[in-house]
Design a protein around this motif. Structure first.
Motif, PDB file in Angstrom:
ATOM      1  N   VAL A 110      -2.343   4.048  -3.201  1.00  0.00           N
ATOM      2  CA  VAL A 110      -2.914   3.517  -4.067  1.00  0.00           C
ATOM      3  C   VAL A 110      -1.959   2.127  -3.686  1.00  0.00           C
ATOM      4  CG1 VAL A 110      -2.520   2.965  -6.612  1.00  0.00           C
ATOM      5  CG2 VAL A 110      -3.187   5.178  -5.546  1.00  0.00           C
ATOM      6  N   LEU A 111      -3.135   0.727  -3.665  1.00  0.00           N
ATOM      7  CA  LEU A 111      -2.950  -0.190  -3.398  1.00  0.00           C
ATOM      8  C   LEU A 111      -2.352  -0.797  -4.457  1.00  0.00           C
ATOM      9  CD1 LEU A 111      -4.554  -2.837  -0.624  1.00  0.00           C
ATOM     10  CD2 LEU A 111      -3.659  -3.357  -3.214  1.00  0.00           C
ATOM     11  N   ALA A 112      -1.581  -1.972  -4.480  1.00  0.00           N
ATOM     12  CA  ALA A 112      -0.495  -2.751  -5.591  1.00  0.00           C
ATOM     13  C   ALA A 112      -0.930  -3.803  -5.152  1.00  0.00           C
ATOM     14  CB  ALA A 112       0.582  -2.051  -6.118  1.00  0.00           C
TER      15      ALA A 112
ATOM     16  N   TRP B  32       0.859  -1.085  -0.411  1.00  0.00           N
ATOM     17  CA  TRP B  32      -0.242  -0.141   0.265  1.00  0.00           C
ATOM     18  C   TRP B  32       0.697   0.687  -0.279  1.00  0.00           C
ATOM     19  CZ3 TRP B  32      -5.537  -0.631   2.904  1.00  0.00           C
ATOM     20  CH2 TRP B  32      -6.252   0.863   2.293  1.00  0.00           C
ATOM     21  N   GLY B  33       0.965   1.643  -0.690  1.00  0.00           N
ATOM     22  CA  GLY B  33       1.778   2.624  -1.103  1.00  0.00           C
ATOM     23  C   GLY B  33       1.136   4.345  -0.572  1.00  0.00           C
TER      24      GLY B  33
ATOM     25  N   THR C  17     -10.280   0.614  -9.751  1.00  0.00           N
ATOM     26  CA  THR C  17      -9.077  -0.652 -10.553  1.00  0.00           C
ATOM     27  C   THR C  17      -7.853  -0.113 -11.971  1.00  0.00           C
ATOM     28  OG1 THR C  17      -9.985  -1.964  -8.910  1.00  0.00           O
ATOM     29  CG2 THR C  17      -8.910  -3.376 -10.456  1.00  0.00           C
ATOM     30  N   SER C  18      -6.743  -0.835 -12.022  1.00  0.00           N
ATOM     31  CA  SER C  18      -6.898  -0.435 -13.182  1.00  0.00           C
ATOM     32  C   SER C  18      -5.333  -1.094 -13.293  1.00  0.00           C
ATOM     33  CB  SER C  18      -5.658   1.073 -13.475  1.00  0.00           C
ATOM     34  OG  SER C  18      -4.979   1.196 -12.360  1.00  0.00           O
ATOM     35  N   GLU C  19      -5.066  -2.044 -14.176  1.00  0.00           N
ATOM     36  CA  GLU C  19      -4.240  -2.304 -14.442  1.00  0.00           C
ATOM     37  C   GLU C  19      -2.812  -1.705 -15.058  1.00  0.00           C
ATOM     38  OE1 GLU C  19      -2.678  -5.904 -17.970  1.00  0.00           O
ATOM     39  OE2 GLU C  19      -5.585  -6.124 -17.341  1.00  0.00           O
TER      40      GLU C  19
ATOM     41  N   TRP D 154      -4.799  -0.400  -7.487  1.00  0.00           N
ATOM     42  CA  TRP D 154      -6.630   0.017  -6.151  1.00  0.00           C
ATOM     43  C   TRP D 154      -6.095   0.931  -5.466  1.00  0.00           C
ATOM     44  CZ3 TRP D 154      -8.479  -0.078  -1.607  1.00  0.00           C
ATOM     45  CH2 TRP D 154      -9.994   0.608  -1.492  1.00  0.00           C
ATOM     46  N   ASP D 155      -7.542   2.301  -6.387  1.00  0.00           N
ATOM     47  CA  ASP D 155      -7.368   3.008  -5.666  1.00  0.00           C
ATOM     48  C   ASP D 155      -8.764   3.769  -4.570  1.00  0.00           C
ATOM     49  OD1 ASP D 155      -7.098   6.364  -4.883  1.00  0.00           O
ATOM     50  OD2 ASP D 155      -7.025   7.032  -7.129  1.00  0.00           O
ATOM     51  N   ALA D 156      -7.746   4.002  -2.983  1.00  0.00           N
ATOM     52  CA  ALA D 156      -8.532   3.771  -2.271  1.00  0.00           C
ATOM     53  C   ALA D 156      -9.065   5.142  -1.990  1.00  0.00           C
ATOM     54  CB  ALA D 156      -8.222   3.644  -0.908  1.00  0.00           C
ATOM     55  N   SER D 157      -9.202   6.032  -2.664  1.00  0.00           N
ATOM     56  CA  SER D 157      -9.840   7.485  -2.448  1.00  0.00           C
ATOM     57  C   SER D 157     -10.834   6.952  -3.252  1.00  0.00           C
ATOM     58  CB  SER D 157      -9.017   8.384  -3.530  1.00  0.00           C
ATOM     59  OG  SER D 157      -8.604   8.455  -4.511  1.00  0.00           O
TER      60      SER D 157
END
Length: 397
Positions: free
Chosen positions: A134-136, A129-130, A153-155, A146-149
């Motif tokens: 943003v979690l990778a 988790w950055g 989700t993006s690849e 995955w953007d927690a805000s």
């Protein structure tokens, strides 16, 4: 002979002789002795003893105050002269410590996301988790963000079959770049904002890279070959130091908050502490401590964010213990048996972006979010200070 016929010198001598304060110092003075206290000390005072480890600190403090106030800390039974009277003050009341309410541990996760194709491998580090919230997560040969805000989700990348699967991910301190360890012994650096690969780090390992740790511009990598490599991502010849101590896979890496000490755990059940000041690119780097207390693989590592030189480590299924270390001396301060494999450790202070939520990925292909640390405290706004002295006072023109 009457007292009126005595000379002044004789009268002075008699007064001194009758004065109890001037008795012989080796003969006890009965009038100065406390017979009740003496009887207590000779009979009952020494009978009642308790185990000091079973007495609470508040009870010890109360007994001390009581003893001082009642003058019970005397050890002599015989007295040889009168003591001046001292007033007995009232015993101050001890404030009863307010017990903290028990922490509520949630039994269910807040949210569950699907994590298909995640590798069920204890030795890999597939989730990070950055600092930008943003979690990778690595799923097979792909990395997803995955953007927690906003929950989007993006690849980021999907590798070719000969390069994968992905064996580790780790965000840089700025939260905009991510390191991706591969099964083919390489490490890729990606720009998460532009979704592009920056460079590939190769030559440091001969087997898969399962652990990563950042220290400013230094990316430290740990491989199945047992080697630990410091890579300076700013320069072309990126390998600057190599640490050799583990003889099996390095599955845990963590830099201390100061960036001076590195903790490494391996499948050889060993925990090493390395000091950056002892590192050398020309000679073999000697570890600061080699700790052998764990009886299974050491993957879970966490430096205390508010206590210097305090490290927590967790052992695998054959160990199940969380141990706390003074990394300056190498001493084990405490050990807690959890009765289970310890896969990860996290201190409760600014380790997660929102201060309360922890993300866990498991072999059941699910990503769960837990509100473990509760709602973070909101700091009170500081009072505004008038920039001009006496600005609140009306000026007289």
């Amino acid at each position: 002979m009457g007292s009126s016929l005595r000379s002044p010198l004789e009268q002075q001598f008699l007064r001194r002789k009758n004065n109890l304060e001037n008795l012989d110092r080796f003969i006890p003075n009965r009038s100065a002795m406390d017979f009740d206290f003496a009887h207590y000390m000779l009979t009952d005072g020494r009978k009642h003893t308790e185990d000091p480890s079973q007495i609470s600190p508040s009870r010890v403090a109360y007994r001390k105050l009581l003893t001082d106030a009642l003058n019970l800390n005397r050890t002599r039974i015989l007295a040889f002269k009168n003591k001046s009277e001292t007033p007995i003050h009232s015993i101050p009341k001890l404030s009863t410590p307010i017990a903290k309410p028990p922490r509520h541990i949630p039994q269910y996760s807040q949210m569950v996301l699907d994590a298909p194709d995640i590798l069920d491998d204890y030795y890999l580090n597939l989730l990070d988790w950055g600092s930008t919230n943003v979690l990778a997560i690595a799923l097979g040969r792909s990395v997803y963000l995955w953007d927690a805000s906003n929950g989007s989700t993006s690849e980021l990348v999907t590798l070719d079959e000969e390069d994968g699967p992905i064996t580790s991910v780790s965000w840089s301190p700025d939260g905009h770049h991510i390191a991706v360890g591969l099964n083919n012994s390489h490490v890729q650096l990606w720009d998460s904002t532009a979704f592009r690969q920056i460079r590939t780090l190769s030559g440091g390992h001969t087997q898969r890279v399962g652990s990563l740790a950042w220290n400013k511009h230094i990316l430290t990598t740990g491989g199945m070959d047992g080697k630990i490599v410091n890579n300076d991502v700013r320069v072309r010849s990126h390998i600057v130091e190599t640490y050799r101590g583990h003889w099996q896979e390095v599955c845990g890496l963590k830099w201390s908050g100061s960036g001076q000490q590195l903790a490494s755990g391996g499948n050889d059940n060993l925990l090493y502490i390395w000091d950056r000041s002892m590192a050398s690119s020309n000679t073999r780097t000697r570890w600061l401590h080699c700790l052998e207390d764990h009886t299974s693989a050491v993957k879970a590592l966490a430096w205390c964010p508010f206590q210097r030189n305090l490290l927590a480590s967790g052992g695998g299924v054959g160990d199940g213990c969380i141990k706390f270390w003074n990394t300056q001396t190498g001493a084990c301060l405490n050990s807690i048996n959890t009765g289970s494999q310890v896969c990860a450790l996290l201190w409760n202070k600014h380790e997660q972006p929102d201060g309360c939520t922890v993300a866990l990925a498991a072999g059941d292909e699910a990503l769960r979010f837990w509100n473990v640390f509760g709602t973070p405290k909101v700091a009170k706004p500081a009072r505004k200070v008038n920039p001009v002295p006496f600005a609140h006072v009306s000026f007289i023109r």
